[in-house]
Design a protein around this motif. Structure first.
Motif, PDB file in Angstrom:
ATOM      1  N   ASP A 111      -7.333  -4.674   5.842  1.00  0.00           N
ATOM      2  CA  ASP A 111      -8.122  -5.191   6.972  1.00  0.00           C
ATOM      3  C   ASP A 111      -8.968  -6.400   6.552  1.00  0.00           C
ATOM      4  O   ASP A 111      -9.128  -7.359   7.311  1.00  0.00           O
ATOM      5  CB  ASP A 111      -9.014  -4.096   7.571  1.00  0.00           C
ATOM      6  CG  ASP A 111      -8.285  -3.296   8.651  1.00  0.00           C
ATOM      7  OD1 ASP A 111      -7.042  -3.349   8.696  1.00  0.00           O
ATOM      8  OD2 ASP A 111      -8.955  -2.619   9.457  1.00  0.00           O
ATOM      9  N   ASP A 158      -5.610   0.628   2.825  1.00  0.00           N
ATOM     10  CA  ASP A 158      -6.072   0.568   4.217  1.00  0.00           C
ATOM     11  C   ASP A 158      -7.247  -0.400   4.325  1.00  0.00           C
ATOM     12  O   ASP A 158      -7.277  -1.262   5.208  1.00  0.00           O
ATOM     13  CB  ASP A 158      -6.491   1.975   4.666  1.00  0.00           C
ATOM     14  CG  ASP A 158      -6.985   1.988   6.093  1.00  0.00           C
ATOM     15  OD1 ASP A 158      -6.321   1.364   6.952  1.00  0.00           O
ATOM     16  OD2 ASP A 158      -8.032   2.611   6.364  1.00  0.00           O
ATOM     17  N   ARG A 167       0.844  -1.198   0.000  1.00  0.00           N
ATOM     18  CA  ARG A 167       0.000   0.000   0.000  1.00  0.00           C
ATOM     19  C   ARG A 167       0.878   1.246   0.000  1.00  0.00           C
ATOM     20  O   ARG A 167       1.808   1.326   0.804  1.00  0.00           O
ATOM     21  CB  ARG A 167      -0.858  -0.074   1.274  1.00  0.00           C
ATOM     22  CG  ARG A 167      -1.400   1.238   1.772  1.00  0.00           C
ATOM     23  CD  ARG A 167      -2.071   1.034   3.137  1.00  0.00           C
ATOM     24  NE  ARG A 167      -2.468   2.305   3.697  1.00  0.00           N
ATOM     25  CZ  ARG A 167      -2.911   2.467   4.948  1.00  0.00           C
ATOM     26  NH1 ARG A 167      -3.014   1.421   5.769  1.00  0.00           N
ATOM     27  NH2 ARG A 167      -3.258   3.649   5.382  1.00  0.00           N
TER      28      ARG A 167
END
Ligand code: IPM
Ligand code: MN
Length: 357
Positions: free
Chosen positions: A251, A247, A131
Motif C-alpha cells: 500500500d 500487505d 508477497r
C-alpha cells in the motif's frame, strides 16, 4: 483453432462493475488483434450478494470457478457488512482455495502521473513487490482464552513453512531474472526481532540464491524498507516478503506510484488459477457516478494477460495506458481525471486499436 481462455469475472461491489467494464473493453480490443478469444463468465459475489442471499462463496461456485483459466475481480466490500466477513469469506477463501501463493504488485510510476515524493520521477520508481499470499499471519491460526474477561488473551500466530517460504522465494528469483532489469532481489523481513520466522526466511533465501548466481541479493528490515521506499525508491528492483509485511509495504508502494487509481495486482498460483484485481476497493460513495479511474482495473487485465502467457497483448494494453496517462488524463484521482470512467476506457481501447503491431 483460435485459442480461448475462460475468464471468470467477479465485478463485485460498489464501483467494481464500472471499472471492470473498462478492463473488459481493453481485453476485447487486444484479444481481437492477437487472435485469441476470451470467454467471460460472470459471478455475482460480494457484499451486495451476501446481503441479499446470505451466501458468501459456496462449493458449487468454487467448483465452477475451478474450470476457468483466470479470475478477474473488481472489488469486494460493503459499508453495511462487518469487517472481516467478506474478506475472510470471499477474498481470502479464494486465495487459499486456489493456493494463490504469490501476491504480485508491480509498482511503476508512469509518465504524466504525479508522485508525492519530491524530486522523484518515473526513472526512480519501477519495482515489484512479491508477497507470500497464503501463510504468515493470514492463516487464521490462533484464538482467544477467557474471551470477554479482564484476563483475556488473544493469540494470532504467524505460520511460516519451509515449503511455503521456499516456493515464494523461488518465484521471486525467477521473476527477477525474467524481469531482467537490475537483477537485484531484496528480502524484506525483521530478523532483529522475529528471530524464528525470519530466520527461516533468511536461511531459505540464502539457500535458493545459490541457484541464481546472476541475481544480486540484499536484505532490509521492514521498517527500513518503509523509509527507503520514500527516500530512495530507485534502490529497489524486486522485493520479496511475507504476507503481513507485504500487505503493508504494497500500500505504501501504491501511493508512490500514484495511488489507488493506478495500482493493480495478481494473486498467483503459477500452475493453477490466478486472480487479478485493482487494489483500490469498492469506493461505495462513488458507485454509479463514473468518476473512478479505471486504469488500475485495466492494468490488472494487463498483469492477467502477462501471467497467462499473452505477453505481447499485455504490452499493448500497457502502452495504451501509458499514452492515456501521459497525454490525456489531467489527474489520476477520482473525479479529477477530466473524463468519465468509461471515457478513459474508450481512450485506452482507441489506442489499442490504432497502434501498430
Ligand atoms: C489486499 C487487501 C486484503 C489483504 C484484505 C482486503 C483482506 O488489503 O489485497 O492487500 O489484507 O490481503
Ligand atoms: Mn492490503
Amino acid at each position: 483453432m483460435t485459442k480461448e481462455y475462460k475468464i471468470a469475472v467477479i465485478p463485485g461491489d460498489g464501483t467494481g462493475p464500472e471499472v471492470i467494464a473498462e478492463g473488459i473493453k481493453a481485453l476485447d480490443a487486444v484479444s481481437g488483434r492477437f487472435g485469441f478469444r476470451l470467454a467471460y463468465e460472470n459471478y455475482s459475489l460480494g457484499g451486495e450478494h451476501y446481503k441479499k442471499t446470505g451466501e458468501l462463496l459456496n462449493d458449487t461456485v468454487l467448483e465452477s470457478l475451478s474450470r476457468s483459466d483466470a479470475i478477474y475481480l473488481g472489488a469486494i466490500g460493503h459499508p453495511d457488512v462487518k469487517p472481516g466477513i467478506l474478506e475472510k469469506g470471499i477474498l481470502l477463501k479464494l486465495r487459499f482455495h486456489f493456493d494463490q501463493y504469490i501476491n504480485l504488485r508491480p509498482v511503476r510510476l508512469y509518465d504524466g502521473v504525479e508522485t508525492p515524493l519530491k524530486n522523484k520521477g518515473p526513472e526512480h520508481i519501477n519495482f515489484t513487490v512479491i508477497r507470500e499470499n497464503t501463510e504468515g499471519l493470514y492463516t487464521g491460526a490462533g484464538g482467544f482464552l477467557k474471551k470477554g474477561t479482564s484476563d483475556e488473551v488473544a493469540i494470532q500466530e504467524s505460520i511460516n513453512t519451509r515449503k511455503g517460504v521456499e516456493r515464494c522465494i523461488r518465484y521471486a528469483f525467477e521473476y527477477c531474472r525474467k524481469r531482467n532489469r537490475e537483477k537485484k532481489l531484496t528480502l524484506c523481513g525483521k530478523t532483529n526481532v522475529l528471530t524464528y520466522a525470519f530466520d527461516l526466511w533468511e536461511r531459505t533465501f540464502r539457500d535458493v540464491s545459490k541457484e541464481y548466481p546472476d541475481i544480486k541479493t540484499d536484505y532490509a528490515n521492514v521498517d527500513a524498507i518503509c523509509m527507503w521506499m520514500v527516500k530512495n525508491p530507485e534502490w529497489f528492483d524486486v522485493i520479496v516478503t511475507d504476507n503481513m509485511f507485504g500487505d503493508i509495504i504494497s500500500d505504501l508502494a501504491a501511493m508512490i506510484q500514484g495511488g489507488m487509481g493506478i495500482a493493480a495486482g495478481g494473486n498467483i498460483n503459477p500452475l493453477g488459477i490466478s486472480m487479478f484485481e485493482p487494489i483500490g476497493g469498492s469506493a461505495p460513495k462513488y458507485t454509479g457516478m463514473q468518476v473512478i479511474n479505471p486504469i488500475a482495473a485495466i492494468l490488472a487485465a494487463h498483469v492477467m494477460l502477462e501471467t497467462i502467457g499473452e505477453e505481447k497483448a499485455a504490452l499493448l494494453i500497457e502502452n495504451a495506458v501509458k499514452k492515456v496517462l501521459r497525454d490525456d488524463l489531467k489527474d489520476v484521482a477520482a473525479g479529477k481525471m477530466g473524463y468519465t470512467t468509461s471515457e478513459v476506457g474508450d481512450l485506452v481501447k482507441k489506442y489499442i486499436v490504432d497502434s501498430e503491431l
